[in-house]
Motif scaffolding. Sequence first.
Motif, PDB file in Angstrom:
ATOM      1  N   PHE A 198      38.385   8.125 -74.269  1.00  0.00           N
ATOM      2  CA  PHE A 198      39.046   6.853 -74.549  1.00  0.00           C
ATOM      3  C   PHE A 198      38.950   5.847 -73.408  1.00  0.00           C
ATOM      4  N   LEU A 199      38.539   6.277 -72.224  1.00  0.00           N
ATOM      5  CA  LEU A 199      38.505   5.388 -71.059  1.00  0.00           C
ATOM      6  C   LEU A 199      37.624   4.150 -71.241  1.00  0.00           C
ATOM      7  N   PRO A 200      36.447   4.254 -71.900  1.00  0.00           N
ATOM      8  CA  PRO A 200      35.604   3.051 -72.032  1.00  0.00           C
ATOM      9  C   PRO A 200      36.283   1.892 -72.741  1.00  0.00           C
ATOM     10  N   GLN A 201      37.261   2.154 -73.589  1.00  0.00           N
ATOM     11  CA  GLN A 201      37.943   1.086 -74.315  1.00  0.00           C
ATOM     12  C   GLN A 201      39.325   0.774 -73.745  1.00  0.00           C
ATOM     13  N   ALA A 202      39.651   1.388 -72.603  1.00  0.00           N
ATOM     14  CA  ALA A 202      41.002   1.244 -72.051  1.00  0.00           C
ATOM     15  C   ALA A 202      41.188  -0.073 -71.299  1.00  0.00           C
ATOM     16  N   ALA A 203      42.274  -0.762 -71.614  1.00  0.00           N
ATOM     17  CA  ALA A 203      42.680  -1.957 -70.877  1.00  0.00           C
ATOM     18  C   ALA A 203      43.731  -1.599 -69.837  1.00  0.00           C
ATOM     19  N   GLY A 204      44.323  -0.425 -69.960  1.00  0.00           N
ATOM     20  CA  GLY A 204      45.340   0.009 -69.014  1.00  0.00           C
ATOM     21  C   GLY A 204      45.734   1.451 -69.294  1.00  0.00           C
ATOM     22  N   VAL A 251      37.362   3.528 -61.765  1.00  0.00           N
ATOM     23  CA  VAL A 251      37.000   2.819 -60.534  1.00  0.00           C
ATOM     24  C   VAL A 251      36.118   1.619 -60.846  1.00  0.00           C
ATOM     25  N   ARG A 252      35.083   1.827 -61.662  1.00  0.00           N
ATOM     26  CA  ARG A 252      34.142   0.740 -61.955  1.00  0.00           C
ATOM     27  C   ARG A 252      34.805  -0.416 -62.690  1.00  0.00           C
ATOM     28  N   LYS A 253      35.627  -0.070 -63.687  1.00  0.00           N
ATOM     29  CA  LYS A 253      36.271  -1.109 -64.504  1.00  0.00           C
ATOM     30  C   LYS A 253      37.576  -1.601 -63.895  1.00  0.00           C
ATOM     31  N   LYS A 254      38.007  -0.934 -62.816  1.00  0.00           N
ATOM     32  CA  LYS A 254      39.283  -1.266 -62.176  1.00  0.00           C
ATOM     33  C   LYS A 254      40.413  -1.290 -63.198  1.00  0.00           C
ATOM     34  N   ILE A 255      40.500  -0.209 -63.962  1.00  0.00           N
ATOM     35  CA  ILE A 255      41.525  -0.104 -64.999  1.00  0.00           C
ATOM     36  C   ILE A 255      42.907   0.009 -64.348  1.00  0.00           C
ATOM     37  N   PRO A 256      43.835  -0.888 -64.649  1.00  0.00           N
ATOM     38  CA  PRO A 256      45.168  -0.826 -64.037  1.00  0.00           C
ATOM     39  C   PRO A 256      45.951   0.399 -64.511  1.00  0.00           C
ATOM     40  N   VAL A 257      46.744   0.948 -63.606  1.00  0.00           N
ATOM     41  CA  VAL A 257      47.540   2.143 -63.911  1.00  0.00           C
ATOM     42  C   VAL A 257      49.005   1.848 -63.633  1.00  0.00           C
ATOM     43  N   LEU A 258      49.854   2.175 -64.610  1.00  0.00           N
ATOM     44  CA  LEU A 258      51.300   2.072 -64.439  1.00  0.00           C
ATOM     45  C   LEU A 258      51.868   3.481 -64.358  1.00  0.00           C
ATOM     46  N   TYR A 264      62.382   0.574 -72.318  1.00  0.00           N
ATOM     47  CA  TYR A 264      60.973   0.637 -71.916  1.00  0.00           C
ATOM     48  C   TYR A 264      60.376  -0.768 -71.781  1.00  0.00           C
ATOM     49  N   SER A 265      61.210  -1.727 -71.378  1.00  0.00           N
ATOM     50  CA  SER A 265      60.769  -3.120 -71.273  1.00  0.00           C
ATOM     51  C   SER A 265      59.630  -3.296 -70.271  1.00  0.00           C
ATOM     52  N   GLN A 266      59.652  -2.498 -69.193  1.00  0.00           N
ATOM     53  CA  GLN A 266      58.594  -2.616 -68.184  1.00  0.00           C
ATOM     54  C   GLN A 266      57.244  -2.117 -68.720  1.00  0.00           C
ATOM     55  N   VAL A 267      57.315  -1.169 -69.662  1.00  0.00           N
ATOM     56  CA  VAL A 267      56.094  -0.708 -70.307  1.00  0.00           C
ATOM     57  C   VAL A 267      55.513  -1.820 -71.172  1.00  0.00           C
ATOM     58  N   GLU A 268      56.371  -2.472 -71.935  1.00  0.00           N
ATOM     59  CA  GLU A 268      55.922  -3.572 -72.794  1.00  0.00           C
ATOM     60  C   GLU A 268      55.338  -4.708 -71.956  1.00  0.00           C
ATOM     61  N   GLN A 269      55.962  -4.975 -70.838  1.00  0.00           N
ATOM     62  CA  GLN A 269      55.442  -6.015 -69.949  1.00  0.00           C
ATOM     63  C   GLN A 269      54.038  -5.663 -69.464  1.00  0.00           C
ATOM     64  N   PHE A 270      53.834  -4.403 -69.110  1.00  0.00           N
ATOM     65  CA  PHE A 270      52.511  -3.925 -68.680  1.00  0.00           C
ATOM     66  C   PHE A 270      51.505  -4.037 -69.823  1.00  0.00           C
ATOM     67  N   VAL A 271      51.914  -3.664 -71.015  1.00  0.00           N
ATOM     68  CA  VAL A 271      51.022  -3.725 -72.175  1.00  0.00           C
ATOM     69  C   VAL A 271      50.585  -5.152 -72.433  1.00  0.00           C
ATOM     70  N   ARG A 272      51.527  -6.070 -72.448  1.00  0.00           N
ATOM     71  CA  ARG A 272      51.205  -7.456 -72.772  1.00  0.00           C
ATOM     72  C   ARG A 272      50.483  -8.175 -71.627  1.00  0.00           C
ATOM     73  N   GLU A 273      50.603  -7.646 -70.436  1.00  0.00           N
ATOM     74  CA  GLU A 273      49.874  -8.218 -69.306  1.00  0.00           C
ATOM     75  C   GLU A 273      48.371  -7.961 -69.454  1.00  0.00           C
TER      76      GLU A 273
END
Length: 266
Positions: free
Chosen positions: A135-141, A172-179, A253-262
Amino acid sequence: MEGLELLKELAVQWKKQAEQWSSHALQYFHQVPPEQIYAAIAVLLFTSFLLLLVRLFKRPKANTILLSGLSGSGKTVLFYQLRDGSSHQGTVTSMEPNDGYFVLHSEKSKGGKANPVHLIDVPGHSRLRAQLDDFLPQAAGIVFVVDALEFLPNCRAASEYLYDILTKATVVRKKIPVLILCNKTDKVTAHSKEFIRKQLEKEIEKLRASRSAISAADIANDFTLGVPGEVFSFSHCQNKVTVAEASGLTGEYSQVEQFVREHVKS
């Protein structure tokens, strides 16, 4: 009979009209210099070739958020909360990925239009974690869920899993953000996000030394974690790593939603 005759007359008229148009087109075609015809054909072929290349090489926009973490950390409960606000009591362990494409539950009651989110809950069992790579190739976060209540007994295992994620080639290549999501913080005995962050950094620093900061899966790519000669900190990662708190059972889980929408725009 009269209707049939009328149709025959109309058909004859249409045939004559079509023949006239065809004749005019041929006359115009013969009047056009061959150079212009060749140029028009070349432009058409070149444009078609460019459109084909764009379709072949254009990457689909990353719009998926992955929920990862150890089994029992609360990923699946969080998935259901984000999807429909349902509260699952006890431990909900998934052996298959929970895959959903939906509007976040909290956004359904708000005015305006919100785009759906593709959310995948990846099983945390050690034998099933390899599914994350699919699933990583399509991951935004990536949301890495940590059990803040039972953190210390699982600190080493969580650190190893997180280390492997942060050193994966695609991340690393896509610099996928991690929460890093400290879950179950509604409990009195839960550890704070600052404590969890510091402990994870300490464990990953130990892993850097023992593994030479190279993930076994990506050893050919020679990706390292942190800054040489300095004690590891999440701020040293090439991708953005943040820490937040949540409680899946209570619906906080508001901080999760904030991360998702970011990272997946509404």
